[in-house]
Design a protein around this motif. Structure first.
Motif: not given
Length: 112
Positions: A23-48
């Protein structure tokens, strides 16, 4: 002869996949990483739930417990990390996916 699942629906654990992007990179080398989960269930997903410092010996210890969207961002310095995400379906069944990250000069998803 009739199979049980033909008479009574049998609950199945959710299918789960995770997309990883920088998602972004800072001057000190720190990186912001985005994680996108996709769950699939016939009953639906309540939460992650998310564990950004997963350790097999310690077990799943979530930093984020009830994420309804499946999208999280976290900051990391260079190194190797294991992130665990758990999808919980409406029937109470769950599935966990591990993401192994190796951050150095570029973002890479480490081979399992």
């Amino acid at each position: 002869l009739v199979k049980v699942e033909d008479i009574v629906p049998v609950a199945q654990k959710p299918a789960l996949s995770v997309r990883v992007s920088e998602a972004s990179r800072e001057a000190d080398g720190t990186r912001e990483i985005e994680f996108a989960a996709e769950g699939r269930s016939e009953a639906g997903i309540e939460f992650y739930s998310w564990d950004f410092a997963y350790d097999e010996e310690r077990g799943f210890t979530p930093a984020v417990i009830m994420d309804k969207t499946g999208v999280q961002r976290a900051k990391f310095r260079a190194g190797e990390y294991t992130i665990a995400v758990k999808a919980v379906g409406s029937e109470g069944l769950e599935n966990t996916e591990l993401v192994r990250l190796k951050l150095n000069g570029t973002i890479e998803r480490a081979a399992d």
